[in-house]
Design a protein around this motif. Structure first.
Motif, PDB file in Angstrom:
ATOM      1  N   ASP A 143      19.964  37.413  39.323  1.00  0.00           N
ATOM      2  CA  ASP A 143      19.535  36.851  38.136  1.00  0.00           C
ATOM      3  C   ASP A 143      19.544  35.471  38.296  1.00  0.00           C
ATOM      4  O   ASP A 143      18.808  34.731  37.543  1.00  0.00           O
ATOM      5  N   GLY A 144      20.441  34.931  39.141  1.00  0.00           N
ATOM      6  CA  GLY A 144      20.381  33.449  39.341  1.00  0.00           C
ATOM      7  C   GLY A 144      19.186  33.023  39.886  1.00  0.00           C
ATOM      8  O   GLY A 144      18.952  31.859  39.687  1.00  0.00           O
ATOM      9  N   SER A 145      18.613  33.362  40.975  1.00  0.00           N
ATOM     10  CA  SER A 145      17.429  32.830  41.622  1.00  0.00           C
ATOM     11  C   SER A 145      16.160  33.119  40.575  1.00  0.00           C
ATOM     12  O   SER A 145      14.944  32.674  41.020  1.00  0.00           O
ATOM     13  N   ASN A 146      16.253  33.467  39.200  1.00  0.00           N
ATOM     14  CA  ASN A 146      15.321  33.475  38.306  1.00  0.00           C
ATOM     15  C   ASN A 146      14.846  31.783  38.109  1.00  0.00           C
ATOM     16  O   ASN A 146      15.465  31.517  36.866  1.00  0.00           O
ATOM     17  N   ALA A 147      14.312  31.255  38.852  1.00  0.00           N
ATOM     18  CA  ALA A 147      14.040  29.838  38.669  1.00  0.00           C
ATOM     19  C   ALA A 147      12.648  29.356  38.957  1.00  0.00           C
ATOM     20  O   ALA A 147      11.786  29.825  39.515  1.00  0.00           O
ATOM     21  N   ILE A 148      12.291  28.132  38.226  1.00  0.00           N
ATOM     22  CA  ILE A 148      11.207  27.537  38.550  1.00  0.00           C
ATOM     23  C   ILE A 148      11.356  26.289  39.041  1.00  0.00           C
ATOM     24  O   ILE A 148      11.960  25.245  38.677  1.00  0.00           O
ATOM     25  N   THR A 149      10.555  25.971  40.076  1.00  0.00           N
ATOM     26  CA  THR A 149      10.471  24.704  40.851  1.00  0.00           C
ATOM     27  C   THR A 149       9.139  23.924  40.503  1.00  0.00           C
ATOM     28  O   THR A 149       8.220  24.509  40.655  1.00  0.00           O
ATOM     29  N   SER A 150       9.299  22.617  39.952  1.00  0.00           N
ATOM     30  CA  SER A 150       8.140  21.920  39.429  1.00  0.00           C
ATOM     31  C   SER A 150       8.268  20.579  40.454  1.00  0.00           C
ATOM     32  O   SER A 150       8.974  19.940  40.385  1.00  0.00           O
ATOM     33  N   VAL A 151       6.963  20.494  40.650  1.00  0.00           N
ATOM     34  CA  VAL A 151       6.867  19.074  41.666  1.00  0.00           C
ATOM     35  C   VAL A 151       5.456  18.555  41.106  1.00  0.00           C
ATOM     36  O   VAL A 151       4.571  19.133  41.000  1.00  0.00           O
ATOM     37  N   GLU A 152       5.621  17.158  41.352  1.00  0.00           N
ATOM     38  CA  GLU A 152       4.432  16.332  40.872  1.00  0.00           C
ATOM     39  C   GLU A 152       4.331  15.028  41.522  1.00  0.00           C
ATOM     40  O   GLU A 152       5.381  14.349  41.667  1.00  0.00           O
ATOM     41  N   ALA A 153       3.219  14.883  42.374  1.00  0.00           N
ATOM     42  CA  ALA A 153       3.017  13.521  42.878  1.00  0.00           C
ATOM     43  C   ALA A 153       2.627  12.474  42.025  1.00  0.00           C
ATOM     44  O   ALA A 153       1.848  12.761  40.866  1.00  0.00           O
ATOM     45  N   ARG A 154       3.362  11.475  41.931  1.00  0.00           N
ATOM     46  CA  ARG A 154       2.976  10.379  41.105  1.00  0.00           C
ATOM     47  C   ARG A 154       2.726   9.011  42.014  1.00  0.00           C
ATOM     48  O   ARG A 154       2.523   9.210  42.971  1.00  0.00           O
ATOM     49  N   ASP A 155       2.308   8.000  41.014  1.00  0.00           N
ATOM     50  CA  ASP A 155       1.760   7.056  41.893  1.00  0.00           C
ATOM     51  C   ASP A 155       2.595   6.510  43.028  1.00  0.00           C
ATOM     52  O   ASP A 155       2.231   6.053  44.262  1.00  0.00           O
ATOM     53  N   ASP A 156       4.070   6.223  42.801  1.00  0.00           N
ATOM     54  CA  ASP A 156       4.711   5.652  43.646  1.00  0.00           C
ATOM     55  C   ASP A 156       5.752   6.515  44.338  1.00  0.00           C
ATOM     56  O   ASP A 156       6.769   6.389  44.775  1.00  0.00           O
ATOM     57  N   GLY A 157       5.405   8.134  44.432  1.00  0.00           N
ATOM     58  CA  GLY A 157       6.469   9.009  44.824  1.00  0.00           C
ATOM     59  C   GLY A 157       6.423  10.367  44.241  1.00  0.00           C
ATOM     60  O   GLY A 157       5.394  10.746  43.920  1.00  0.00           O
ATOM     61  N   LEU A 158       7.419  10.994  44.485  1.00  0.00           N
ATOM     62  CA  LEU A 158       7.631  12.566  43.905  1.00  0.00           C
ATOM     63  C   LEU A 158       8.442  12.737  43.076  1.00  0.00           C
ATOM     64  O   LEU A 158       9.761  12.633  43.281  1.00  0.00           O
ATOM     65  N   TYR A 159       8.059  13.511  41.990  1.00  0.00           N
ATOM     66  CA  TYR A 159       9.166  14.045  40.883  1.00  0.00           C
ATOM     67  C   TYR A 159       9.311  15.469  41.466  1.00  0.00           C
ATOM     68  O   TYR A 159       8.260  16.052  41.616  1.00  0.00           O
ATOM     69  N   ALA A 160      10.392  16.069  41.318  1.00  0.00           N
ATOM     70  CA  ALA A 160      10.810  17.314  41.507  1.00  0.00           C
ATOM     71  C   ALA A 160      11.993  17.867  40.517  1.00  0.00           C
ATOM     72  O   ALA A 160      12.706  16.948  40.315  1.00  0.00           O
ATOM     73  N   SER A 161      11.808  19.099  40.200  1.00  0.00           N
ATOM     74  CA  SER A 161      12.989  19.619  39.313  1.00  0.00           C
ATOM     75  C   SER A 161      13.066  21.130  39.702  1.00  0.00           C
ATOM     76  O   SER A 161      11.977  21.812  40.040  1.00  0.00           O
ATOM     77  N   VAL A 162      14.224  21.670  39.358  1.00  0.00           N
ATOM     78  CA  VAL A 162      14.375  23.244  39.554  1.00  0.00           C
ATOM     79  C   VAL A 162      15.262  23.460  38.194  1.00  0.00           C
ATOM     80  O   VAL A 162      16.081  22.966  37.730  1.00  0.00           O
ATOM     81  N   THR A 163      14.396  24.602  37.576  1.00  0.00           N
ATOM     82  CA  THR A 163      15.343  25.000  36.157  1.00  0.00           C
ATOM     83  C   THR A 163      15.603  26.309  36.450  1.00  0.00           C
ATOM     84  O   THR A 163      14.790  27.495  36.761  1.00  0.00           O
ATOM     85  N   PHE A 164      16.927  26.636  36.315  1.00  0.00           N
ATOM     86  CA  PHE A 164      17.691  28.007  36.393  1.00  0.00           C
ATOM     87  C   PHE A 164      17.570  28.528  34.995  1.00  0.00           C
ATOM     88  O   PHE A 164      18.414  27.872  34.410  1.00  0.00           O
ATOM     89  N   SER A 165      17.079  29.761  34.802  1.00  0.00           N
ATOM     90  CA  SER A 165      17.195  30.208  33.550  1.00  0.00           C
ATOM     91  C   SER A 165      18.417  31.055  33.461  1.00  0.00           C
ATOM     92  O   SER A 165      18.738  31.179  32.192  1.00  0.00           O
ATOM     93  N   SER A 166      19.090  31.768  34.111  1.00  0.00           N
ATOM     94  CA  SER A 166      20.127  32.676  34.282  1.00  0.00           C
ATOM     95  C   SER A 166      21.070  32.448  35.425  1.00  0.00           C
ATOM     96  O   SER A 166      20.771  33.488  36.346  1.00  0.00           O
TER      97      SER A 166
END
Length: 403
Positions: free
Chosen positions: A309-332
């Motif tokens: 259940d812990g690995s129920n997660a979403i990785t979000s990545v976005e290229a921006r003008d000057d770099g990279l935004y990355a996040s991981v959200t664990f739901s459980s």
């Protein structure tokens, strides 16, 4: 006191059962007797299994029919700077694994986060659940039971909270399926992951409902909780910690650490973690957070089955003008710093590395901090693997480390 060999002989003759050895000897001798029996029955060499450093009695709450200990290599990654509401420091993260290159990969991701000034982390929601299932005569009776539950939450709260000084009832969500009534009960269990606590509390609540309504308890867990199994309800409503970590990596950090670009990493994430996972019908939309969770859980005394259940997660990545935004959200993410395996000597030492062994002051802060640190480690692992895939050097990295 009889010797280990005498006890093993009694088990072999049928005079004793394996689980009865503890009644006739101290835990260390009982474990030795079981090893002698296994050697006789299977011809297995258990010398390494027998070579453990902690007192056998320390494992009494955690294992039955103990024969020794399984020793898993433990490494450390870090430090990773974490700016969280509970975790606000640089952390070295112990990881126990048999997968070569994993710790090195997480360490590389942490180095990138460190170069970027650190990760943000926040606990977004917390509540551990247990969902008893009741049988009723028909849907009309089910509706009556639900109405009573919704009208008498004060009684439910009083009964639940009386079972443990460290438990706090939060809410109940009823579900009806034909002649089945499920009550998904939510609790705050402080620094403990709390599954035993909520099971005991839910049993008392179930007894109250049986006394006050026509409902009959079928099982204290009706699988709508839902633990140790993939479940969409956890992805939507959360269970344990819902926690997120993110970071912004400048373009030069992406290039220096991963040998690729923000755009390439973002494309891998979209096509692999999002589209690929959707096509596969996956619940987790990530690259390999289970890797980091499994290693952290083993090192830090967490219930390893909760990697599901812990690995129920979403990785979000976005290229921006000057770099990279990355996040991981664990739901459980069900974790804790007291109870379960956290009291075992090796795991307690590993929690000491984080400065999070035992209960927090105030209560709950150590559990919150652990969730934020693990989320940040998961983010590091995701960045490293996505970077390796985008830079096309995943296979060469494994070859270099001899795996």
């Amino acid at each position: 006191m009889p010797s280990a060999q005498e006890l093993a002989d009694r088990v072999e003759s049928g005079d004793l059962r394996l689980y009865e050895l503890q009644d006739h000897a101290d835990p260390k001798t009982a474990a030795e007797a079981r090893r002698l029996l296994l050697k006789e029955e299977t011809d297995a060499d258990l010398d390494t299994v027998a070579d453990f450093s902690f007192p056998a009695e320390r494992a009494d709450p955690n294992i039955e029919n103990m024969i020794g200990a399984a020793q898993i290599p433990m490494g450390v990654a870090g430090p990773v700077p974490v700016d969280g509401s509970a975790a606000d420091d640089d952390f070295y993260v112990p990881l126990a694994t048999t997968e070569g290159a994993l710790v090195a990969s997480v360490n590389r991701g942490m180095a990138a986060i460190r170069d970027a000034g650190g990760a943000n982390a926040e606990v977004l929601k917390y509540g551990i659940t247990r969902a008893p299932v009741f049988s009723v005569a028909d849907v009309k009776e089910a509706a009556d039971v639900v109405e009573w539950v919704e009208d008498n939450e004060d009684q439910i709260e009083e009964v639940a909270n009386a079972t443990d000084p460290h438990i706090e009832y939060q809410e109940v969500t009823p579900y009806v399926v034909g002649d089945n009534v499920y009550l998904r009960l939510h609790y705050d269990t402080g620094d403990a992951m709390g599954m035993n606590m909520v099971t005991i509390a839910s049993r008392s609540v179930a007894e109250l409902i049986e006394d006050e309504t026509p409902a009959s308890l079928v099982a204290v867990s009706g699988n709508l909780c839902n633990d140790k199994k993939p479940a969409a309800i956890n992805a939507v409503e959360g269970r344990g910690y819902t926690v997120a970590a993110d970071v912004f990596l400048p373009s030069d950090v992406v290039e220096d650490r991963f040998g690729t670009t923000a755009e390439a990493i973002a494309e891998v994430n979209t096509r692999k973690n999002l589209v690929g996972s959707a096509k596969a019908g996956a619940l987790g939309f990530n690259a390999h957070v289970a890797n980091i969770l499994g290693a952290a859980f083993l090192a830090l005394g967490q219930d390893e089955a909760h990697v599901v259940d812990g690995s129920n997660a979403i990785t979000s990545v976005e290229a921006r003008d000057d770099g990279l935004y990355a996040s991981v959200t664990f739901s459980s993410l069900p974790v804790g710093t007291v109870g379960g395996g956290t009291g075992l000597p090796t795991q307690s030492e590993a929690l000491d590395v984080l400065g999070l062994a035992g209960g927090g002051d105030p209560v709950g802060t150590n559990g919150d901090a652990l969730a934020e640190v693990i989320a940040s480690a998961g983010l590091a692992g995701e960045l490293s693997l996505l970077g390796a895939l985008a830079g096309r050097h995943l296979a060469s990295a494994h070859e270099e480390h001899g795996r």
